[in-house]
Structure formats: C-alpha cells, structure tokens
Design a protein around this motif. Structure first.
Motif, PDB file in Angstrom:
ATOM      1  N   UNK A 171       0.825  -1.209   0.000  1.00  0.00           N
ATOM      2  CA  UNK A 171       0.000   0.000   0.000  1.00  0.00           C
ATOM      3  C   UNK A 171       0.859   1.259   0.000  1.00  0.00           C
ATOM      4  N   UNK A 172       1.984   1.219   0.690  1.00  0.00           N
ATOM      5  CA  UNK A 172       2.885   2.380   0.662  1.00  0.00           C
ATOM      6  C   UNK A 172       3.384   2.636  -0.752  1.00  0.00           C
ATOM      7  N   UNK A 173       3.700   1.574  -1.462  1.00  0.00           N
ATOM      8  CA  UNK A 173       4.167   1.725  -2.848  1.00  0.00           C
ATOM      9  C   UNK A 173       3.081   2.333  -3.724  1.00  0.00           C
ATOM     10  N   UNK A 174       1.844   1.925  -3.518  1.00  0.00           N
ATOM     11  CA  UNK A 174       0.731   2.475  -4.293  1.00  0.00           C
ATOM     12  C   UNK A 174       0.535   3.948  -3.999  1.00  0.00           C
ATOM     13  N   UNK A 175       0.512   4.294  -2.732  1.00  0.00           N
ATOM     14  CA  UNK A 175       0.317   5.694  -2.340  1.00  0.00           C
ATOM     15  C   UNK A 175       1.423   6.575  -2.915  1.00  0.00           C
ATOM     16  N   UNK A 176       2.667   6.119  -2.800  1.00  0.00           N
ATOM     17  CA  UNK A 176       3.818   6.884  -3.291  1.00  0.00           C
ATOM     18  C   UNK A 176       3.753   7.045  -4.807  1.00  0.00           C
ATOM     19  N   UNK A 177       3.465   5.956  -5.510  1.00  0.00           N
ATOM     20  CA  UNK A 177       3.422   6.007  -6.978  1.00  0.00           C
ATOM     21  C   UNK A 177       2.377   7.002  -7.467  1.00  0.00           C
ATOM     22  N   UNK A 178       1.210   6.982  -6.876  1.00  0.00           N
ATOM     23  CA  UNK A 178       0.135   7.883  -7.312  1.00  0.00           C
ATOM     24  C   UNK A 178       0.525   9.341  -7.080  1.00  0.00           C
ATOM     25  N   UNK A 179       1.202   9.601  -5.988  1.00  0.00           N
ATOM     26  CA  UNK A 179       1.640  10.978  -5.730  1.00  0.00           C
ATOM     27  C   UNK A 179       2.569  11.469  -6.842  1.00  0.00           C
ATOM     28  N   UNK A 180       3.609  10.685  -7.149  1.00  0.00           N
ATOM     29  CA  UNK A 180       4.641  11.161  -8.075  1.00  0.00           C
ATOM     30  C   UNK A 180       4.270  10.998  -9.548  1.00  0.00           C
ATOM     31  N   UNK A 181       3.488   9.981  -9.866  1.00  0.00           N
ATOM     32  CA  UNK A 181       3.153   9.760 -11.273  1.00  0.00           C
ATOM     33  C   UNK A 181       1.876  10.486 -11.685  1.00  0.00           C
ATOM     34  N   UNK A 182       1.074  10.898 -10.724  1.00  0.00           N
ATOM     35  CA  UNK A 182      -0.206  11.513 -11.074  1.00  0.00           C
ATOM     36  C   UNK A 182      -0.416  12.873 -10.393  1.00  0.00           C
ATOM     37  N   UNK A 183      -0.479  12.896  -9.063  1.00  0.00           N
ATOM     38  CA  UNK A 183      -0.937  14.101  -8.375  1.00  0.00           C
ATOM     39  C   UNK A 183      -0.021  15.297  -8.600  1.00  0.00           C
ATOM     40  N   UNK A 184       1.296  15.106  -8.524  1.00  0.00           N
ATOM     41  CA  UNK A 184       2.192  16.245  -8.719  1.00  0.00           C
ATOM     42  C   UNK A 184       2.203  16.707 -10.172  1.00  0.00           C
ATOM     43  N   UNK A 185       1.621  15.897 -11.056  1.00  0.00           N
ATOM     44  CA  UNK A 185       1.486  16.286 -12.458  1.00  0.00           C
ATOM     45  C   UNK A 185       0.073  16.772 -12.777  1.00  0.00           C
ATOM     46  N   UNK A 186      -0.733  16.978 -11.741  1.00  0.00           N
ATOM     47  CA  UNK A 186      -2.067  17.522 -11.932  1.00  0.00           C
ATOM     48  C   UNK A 186      -3.097  16.511 -12.393  1.00  0.00           C
ATOM     49  N   UNK A 187      -2.783  15.216 -12.315  1.00  0.00           N
ATOM     50  CA  UNK A 187      -3.718  14.168 -12.735  1.00  0.00           C
ATOM     51  C   UNK A 187      -4.478  13.628 -11.535  1.00  0.00           C
ATOM     52  N   UNK A 189      -7.207  10.757 -10.883  1.00  0.00           N
ATOM     53  CA  UNK A 189      -7.810   9.605 -11.541  1.00  0.00           C
ATOM     54  C   UNK A 189      -8.791   8.901 -10.613  1.00  0.00           C
ATOM     55  N   UNK A 190      -9.938   8.505 -11.154  1.00  0.00           N
ATOM     56  CA  UNK A 190     -10.949   7.810 -10.354  1.00  0.00           C
ATOM     57  C   UNK A 190     -10.405   6.501  -9.789  1.00  0.00           C
ATOM     58  N   UNK A 191      -9.630   5.772 -10.576  1.00  0.00           N
ATOM     59  CA  UNK A 191      -9.073   4.506 -10.100  1.00  0.00           C
ATOM     60  C   UNK A 191      -8.135   4.727  -8.918  1.00  0.00           C
ATOM     61  N   UNK A 192      -7.408   5.819  -8.943  1.00  0.00           N
ATOM     62  CA  UNK A 192      -6.489   6.115  -7.844  1.00  0.00           C
ATOM     63  C   UNK A 192      -7.251   6.533  -6.590  1.00  0.00           C
ATOM     64  N   UNK A 193      -8.344   7.240  -6.771  1.00  0.00           N
ATOM     65  CA  UNK A 193      -9.181   7.564  -5.612  1.00  0.00           C
ATOM     66  C   UNK A 193      -9.681   6.287  -4.943  1.00  0.00           C
TER      67      UNK A 193
END
Length: 257
Positions: A171-187, A189-193
């Motif tokens: 779960x830590x890997x998932x949370x971290x990945x979503x931050x750097x690959x999506x959120x900091x790039x303004x993305x 995503x419903x799947x990430x929510x």
C-alpha cells in the motif's frame, strides 16, 4: 524589526500592527503551492473582511530538480536548496516560514538553524488539531519518505503523543506512486481515488481513529466522503495556522477597507 511590540508613551496613540509576512517555500509541487496561496488569502479575507488579503512571499522550486535529489537519496544537496530558499525569503522580508510540503520537513531542523525567523512545522498544527478532536491513534498517508522515515511520524509520537500507523509495504508503494506519477502532475484519476479509499479502509481496520493526509497533494484526490474516519488535510491545517500567526495582534487602520 517590523513586528516588534510598540510601547507608546502616556497619551500617545498606539501604532497599528501590520500583518506578518508569510514566507512560503513552494513548488513541491506547484499544484499544492497554489492551494496554500488560495487558503492563506481566503483565510485573511474571511477573518479580517473587506479587501484584505495575505502579505506573503513565495520561493517556488522547479520540482523536477528536487524530485531527482529525493529519489537519488541526495538529501544533503536538497537541504542546501531548502536553506538557500529560506534565506532568500528572510532577506525578502518574510517574518516566518512555511515549507509547503510534508516530505521536505525532513530537513526542517537544518532550515530553522540557518535563519533567524521562525519555521512553522507542518506536523505541529496537524497534531494539535488531531488531539483537540480527541483522537490518539492515526493513520499516515504520504510519500514513502514521509511514511517510512522517522522525521515526521517520530515528531507526531515524541512531541504530541500520537500513535502513528502506516500502510503495509504494498500500500505504501501504491500511495507513493500515485503521488509522483499523477498528483504532482495535476492528474486526478478515479481509479487512484478508489485505491486510496481501500488503503484508508485497511488502516481503519487496524485501528486508525483518523487519517492524516500527509502529502500536500493528496487533498486534490481524497475527500471526507472517501473515509469512514476523519481526515486531517495537512495543506489546509498548515495554511490556516499560518493565517493565525500572520494576523496575531493585527490592528487595522480605521481608514483601511
């Protein structure tokens, strides 16, 4: 100093106290820094009324440079950048500082030691808000650096008496990945929510009474309805605390709007 206490002589009128200047170390990422700017200005307007807005300065990094240092483990170089930003804001007239990211509080002590103005640590108003709500056992979401290293959860435990739970390794890997690959790039995503909802639910199953959104971008993705327990958004809490400090003792001129 601009904000030294003024002691008038008998019969002399008191000089109005200005708002303090908020120094924002931002750009990590700019999406969350924009939220800081919005929140501090809305907070000053809401509390003081009229056309009031915050007196603030922001140093905004090119986040790609900072992110590269983080993932290369070059924390000494990242610390040097943060100290340089803090000194620039101090020279520019800031009266206190905020680091507009949880992760870069890893070097908060070094930044504070390098300047003469106070640093408002993001973990402190967050912990105070949690304790005031009556919670003691909290889940923590953030970058892998924030969740796994002790600079943040250790402060919550040692200074504020909170018991901090972090997600398991996957779960830590998932949370971290979503931050750097999506959120900091303004993305957003419903799947990430949905993924975050599931991580939060597993923390609750382990006994978390509340969850800290310990990355300043997570509030772009996760809302109160995504959790069965209260969420504590560090971005909003940190910015609100900055407003409290900036307007403490403020006495607007009668001629001001």
């Amino acid at each position: 100093m601009l904000f030294q206490t003024f002691h008038p002589k008998p019969g002399q009128e008191t000089r109005p106290v200005s708002q303090k200047v908020i120094g924002l170390i931002g750009g990590m990422s700019w999406e969350s820094s924009a939220e800081y700017y919005r929140i501090v200005n809305e907070g000053v307007r809401d509390r003081l009324g009229g056309l009031r807005s915050a007196r603030c300065l922001m140093w905004s990094f090119d986040f790609a440079e900072v992110e590269a240092l983080q993932h290369a483990g070059r924390w000494d170089d990242a610390t040097a950048l943060m100290i340089d930003a803090a000194r620039r804001l101090e020279r520019g007239g800031a009266d206190f500082l905020l680091i507009c990211t949880n992760t870069m509080h890893r070097m908060a002590a070094e930044v504070q030691a390098a300047v003469a103005i106070p640093l408002l640590h993001i973990a402190d108003p967050t912990a105070e808000r949690i304790r005031a709500s009556g919670h003691r056992r909290v889940g923590l979401l953030g970058t892998a650096f924030t969740m796994e290293q002790d600079f943040y959860k250790g402060r919550l435990a040692d200074r504020h008496g909170l018991e901090v739970l972090i997600p398991d390794e996957a779960d830590r890997a998932t949370v971290h990945r979503i931050i750097y690959e999506e959120l900091v790039q303004g993305r957003v995503e419903a799947a990430s929510r949905q993924a975050y909802r599931e991580v939060i639910a597993r923390l609750v199953e382990r006994g978390a009474e509340a969850v800290i959104l310990g990355c300043t971008e997570i509030m772009l993705l996760v809302k109160p309805e995504d959790s069965a327990v209260p969420l504590f958004d560090t971005t909003a809490i940190h910015a609100d605390a900055a407003v409290d400090l900036a307007i403490a003792g403020f006495t607007p001129s009668p001629a001001a709007p």
